[in-house]
Motif scaffolding. Structure first.
Motif: not given
Lengths: 331, 331, 331, 331, 331, 331
Positions: E223-248
């Motif tokens: 979960v530490i990894s997941a929270m960090l990736v979630d946070e860092k993705i928010k800093e990237i514009k237009e990161f696709p929602e489905d790509l984010k979900n699949c990566l997490i």
């Protein structure tokens, strides 16, 4: 004893003049707001539906599920399944000498022989307190119920007299184990074997089929047995406390594992013997029945039996030839 | 047969002049860079350490773990534990008639009687191919090894001749089950019973203690048995393929569940019978031994036995009185 | 009430003049074939060994495990552990007003308050048969034993009065759940809560420590409770059969799962409520105690608690400040 | 190769002039006591019923389940399901060049390429005894059967040539792991990879569908492989005993856990590598197939896959674009 | 780099003039109420106790657990175990160029080579958003911590740089699987591989040994990894929602089963690949280490390894000869 | 609020003029290659099929699954099941004041009352940082969604407002446990209770039925909650690190066991309390609902409920009489 053709052998149009047992008997209302009677009628070979739209009121008032009735009519066909077109239904009379039992599967062993075996073994219990306890429990009334009961709803020895047949097998296995190990208290073990499933006579209803009772589901045959034995021991003067605890322990632990619903696991030599003897008797009977009844068409394999997570193999290697020879082995 | 006082009965200063078995024999180097010999010497009653700092070179060159030796010396005490102060150690001579077996636990049943029982039963196998197979496998050499072997390393029948004692129990239980169920192929089942644990003679080393061999750990007695039976069947002309498959299935499935290391679960009537008979024989023997050897001081309870996740109860209710009576039951 | 310094606070050479409880009292024989007495003496703070080589015969004849005695002597040191060099040991006298209970952990709640709470709640049972049953079971004698008992040997509420404290918590949780769900039969549930662990007064011995009795191990508190309730219900006229079955079901199923030793799983709304309320009360108490007693040195973490397969965290976030505020929340 | 329209694309009334495979062929008797023939006919796209009430005797005598036949007739409709109204059925002739294989799923990899890969890798085995063993086992005959076989009945690589495709994947994964770890015995591991599932050619019948054989169910591919390797090793002079044990251990332990039907768990470095490589190859293939074939209508999710206790997600994120780029990565 | 003799090679009386790491440093009070200092001092070969009764105040004020110190003194012996009789202890100076890392096990692979491999692979990620994300996460600071970290506390890759070594193995295995299956989204999978254990840099402390942090125990690396990736993705514009979900999802499911602490099971093709690749890399490394470090004296077998419920076999069949040949295979 | 007769009460031929919700809306092609529209229309009482073969194009273009429509037509009968013969279908208008919610089950508790209870409790949180966090998360928007959501798809509190009802029950149970144990940090626990299932508003879609979202299946409500709380805490200055870790731990561990999808097990006193309180609230609600909806005809028993591996008993012992009395207990 019932002597009539099997329903399953009849074809469309054939006459029906049979004793059958009522499996279902419900009033329903059609969309057109008209009442009709839904019946399910069965012999041992088949269970057949029959809907009555006329003249069913008297029938409905006189019969109920589990009753044996004399049915007249003919075989009809509804969407590929046989039905009975009923002309008349009448409760069987006492003099017909037909009961619900005639429609249930039965042990292949002779009841009287089994009864004799059981009571002969009771006499061989040397500990007087234990023998008295067994006799106080297996009164005529109780023994009759006990000797009718199946050992289970559907898995092993699930037929009339099955509980008695199963109990006798366990007794013999236990006696053999006592021959191997003088450390086992034979009296204690044999009494445990006789009593371990006694509660099934209250757990299961078996008048018209084998169904769990409310008490059976809420309390279970293990604790029913234990409570009864506890009560009956209190009626015997100076029954030793440790003997009581060991006997009740035998009953409670006889399913061997907590997850099999025993509230304690076997902790004495007698308890482990009884559990394993019970397993041996039950499993072999269950596999035998499954192999006999669950074979797939044109196959040596049964369908998948979920209780044992496998299909079973009917190898068909003939045991008969050898059997004849072996039968003379121990003369 | 060995006749000498038990080591455990000796006190500090008492003389030692005993045959003992070597459990450990290792050279070590002290901090001061001096070699010394670490010995562990045992009789049935006790295992005792002995460190030799002088004159051990010849001893070390002549003996090894598992050897029986004649030890002279005296009992010493080291931090509360007894040790042996060794004066001399010599290998036992042939004429001493003492072997490692004299230091191991043994079955209480008479070997010759068991041997006779076994081969009498072999003669009763009516299927000629199966009887031939059994005879080809149980050659004199192999039977001798088989008759020495324990049935397990530490749990049940874990003593010399234990495998034979266990096998005979199973055969008798299986014969009883065949009496109940004519559907069982008696010849097939009895052969399965005889062969099921045969591979243990290669799985376990039991010359100086009971230890798994490399082959035993890597392959296991189940598959060792199966490979051997497969090989021996190939030497018999026209052995039926389905009989072969059913017999090997009996061996493979006899531990009953995948998680107990059987690669297939029981799928035939004989297989479920063999598994449950094996369980019955093994568990009762194991509990009996645990109750005899693991009792806590001043208690009717054993210590917690982790293999069965419980402690066991030695109720002490005397079976002897009844036994005398019961023994005359079946005359 | 006992007023003396803790043994743990004494140093080598300090005088001992204390009431202590006897944990062990065994005669042993030295290698030199001389008898001596092995004692283990304890107060709440520490358990200390003491071997007596002289003049112990009279002591041995007068005291036994569980007795409270007055010990005079001094603290000695044996390989880094404190021992007591005993000068004299005498049984405590009645007028000393010291009992074994003084050496056991106790609930922090006031006994009289708890007793009042319990009997007040009994009066609120509206079903007369059930209220009568409860009163017949919780007679003065039985309640005294019940109110002394711990709820467990070592895991939760494992201290004097713990069973009563635990029972009251469950009653309150159950009453809250009844407030949420009018479908629950409140009388039935509360009686189940009162009776569910009653059998623990026979399962556990707690005079000198908390140990399972033979009966406790062989039968278990669940079935002991059920047998007792069955017996007591028979003494009440016209106790409804279905109410009896449901009440006994509550007792039998209250551990929730077969593998937790309940012979039946919860099948009624009351049964699932009781099981979950029991879990809530037990687990929170158990974790609280583990966090208080099992912390590793200089750590916010306890050692690994095998019963819950984890270590536990003592975060130390102060609840006190908020508590003061919260306490006035519901005025 | 078969070239004809798919049955599934035909509508009621369309003509049928197709090669089809027979899935079922049974004589039945109607209520009117008249015989008729029940057929199930299939191409890859669909399985269709066809009942023949006339002129079926000759057909029944000439064909059996698994045969390929030329069927003429037309599509009919029975209660919403398509049927074939048969005019004629004739066994396919040799010159038609159509076999049961044409109706089964096949690997997408080229057979000759896979064969070449396999035998090239065999030549790289440096240990002569092992290379000889592999060559003795993979004779032309056996390799042909091996190369046709699926790796499983329905879960992973369950198509013609699937076993070879799966074996090659494992070999490559194992070679990669050997690159990471010089401690692994590469020859031993690669031979284990080649042989681990070899017994599937006797466990599975795959002429007309994928079904377990009697031998497959009673003994299983693991022990079949082990017995074969044991036999073939005996034909090689001076094959080292420890190498034999390690190789058979690889086969026996390759399913990794007792509950997955391995009679021993992996105990060597090669054994754990083979097990995990097998898992990797099998699971990825299985998930890929499930995602391709089990999607729910209008959904990115498959139905619930009970073997893995979840449904699977077809995210549809395009791997193609990247793939083109990546393909040039390792030039 | 540290160059000094191993403590384990010293004998009683030998001089100590070594850099050692402090494992324990506690003040205690003797029974005589006198303070003394308990030290545990270690190099890679051994951990040794040392109690200081004089002049320890300054030492205690200057050093703490995890510090490297220069110790002068000599080897003493206490009840058979070596101790250090300390003359002086001084913190290591910067110019000594010795750190705690010098006392920990390290990967055998070269760090710079691994670093290069890692960043080369990053450049090959074709999806720009994903490549950016990886670069944003693996900043110089973070990568340094990541490249130091072990992959686990004690089981697999539990040494400095182990996490990086493990991650690279998984990447290569995943790339191989992508070669087999074009359906896998290579970019997504490789990014998941890079990130899956990233949270371990916060879960584990590894400055002076490998210990879980409070955060590590309360939240876990997944979960530490997941929270960090979630946070860092928010800093990237237009990161696709489905790509984010699949990566997490890849991160969350990479332990494969709920009972292994993954809050979701693998539901995509990439997720099952990552899980199985992780297992393969981890298990083979763990078994290799266990076989190397846990062998019993004079045995080819390790002690029982409870994590895998077996002992392991070091067959000693020489892989070297073949290796030389095999190394030229793929030229 | 919707006021119309229930579909289930209508008979064949009866007129339909009802608002219904669209459960299915698919174009299909008949064998005759003609398109038709398959509709499934439902009110709370029943779900009914309707196939349209004419004039459906406009309807298909205007409505979709989840829409509420006004349906005119009549009840027809197809093979014993009711169908609707549709004359017209029109989307409900805004002024009709009918929404999908009108067709879903709802909590029996009043929404406003629950809302008030919730926010009153928020005000009682004494820790300012925690209270701020709660307020920042439960903004008007979010609370509206939260207050609509069910607590589950089908098992417990699976109705509109169910999540809020469930959360309030847990809060009260937790407050009661805090009354028992002053060691519990009340603020921390209550905030954990409020937030533990918050992620369900993204895990479940509940506009037209209760279905998991892609994000819900790939990530799960536990980690969704944790990531959100992590993000919102970052917006609060100087939120203590250990308080953050403990709060997130509460969320992550609230399902109590790894196999129930919690990535960490409860390790704090608050965590075990929250888990057990959640279980109590969920299980009692689930059993209540199952007993109400799954009863078999003419039986006091439900059908077998696979989630709890038992059938459930509706004893029918009247709680009402007592309830009236009990209600005045705590005045």
């Amino acid at each position: 004893m019932l002597s009539q053709s099997d329903i399953i052998s009849l074809n469309k149009g054939d006459a029906v003049d049979h004793f059958l047992i009522i499996k279902k008997c419900e009033l329903r209302t059609s969309k057109a707001n008209k009442q009709f009677l839904v019946l399910e009628l069965a012999d041992k070979s088949l269970s057949v539906n029959s809907n009555m739209f006329e003249s069913f009121e008297e029938i409905y008032s006189k019969v109920k599920v589990g009753d044996v009735v004399k049915v007249k009519g003919s075989i009809d066909d509804y969407q590929g399944s046989p039905q009975i077109k009923v002309k008349s239904i009448k409760p069987a009379k006492f003099e017909d000498d037909v009961t619900a039992m005639d429609f249930m599967a039965k042990s292949k062993r002779d009841l009287n022989e089994m009864k004799k075996e059981f009571f002969n073994r009771v006499e061989l219990i040397s500990n007087l307190k234990l023998r008295t306890l067994i006799k106080n429990i297996f009164t005529d009334d109780k023994f009759e119920k006990f000797s009718l009961a199946p050992a289970g709803k559907s898995w092993h020895h699930s037929y009339i007299h099955g509980l008695l047949e199963h109990t006798l097998e366990i007794i013999k296995i236990c006696d053999l184990m006592c021959d191997f190990h003088s450390e086992i208290n034979r009296d204690l073990l044999i009494c445990g074997a006789m009593l371990h499933d006694f509660g099934k006579i209250e757990e299961l209803g078996f008048e018209t089929g084998f169904e769990y009772t409310d008490k059976g589901k809420l309390i279970g045959h293990i604790v029913i047995s234990a409570m009864l034995v506890d009560e009956k021991i209190k009626e015997i003067k100076e029954f030793p406390e440790d003997l009581k605890n060991c006997l009740i322990h035998l009953i409670l632990s006889h399913q061997g594992k907590l997850e099999y619903a025993s509230p304690v696991v076997p902790k004495t030599l007698e308890a482990i013997t009884l559990y394993q003897a019970d397993e041996l008797s039950a499993k072999v009977n269950a596999y035998k029945n499954a192999i006999a009844t669950e074979l797939k068409t044109d196959s040596k394999w049964t369908k998948f039996i979920s209780l044992v997570s496998t299909d079973l193999f009917n190898h068909g290697l003939n045991p008969e030839t050898e059997k004849q020879i072996n039968e003379s082995l121990f003369d």
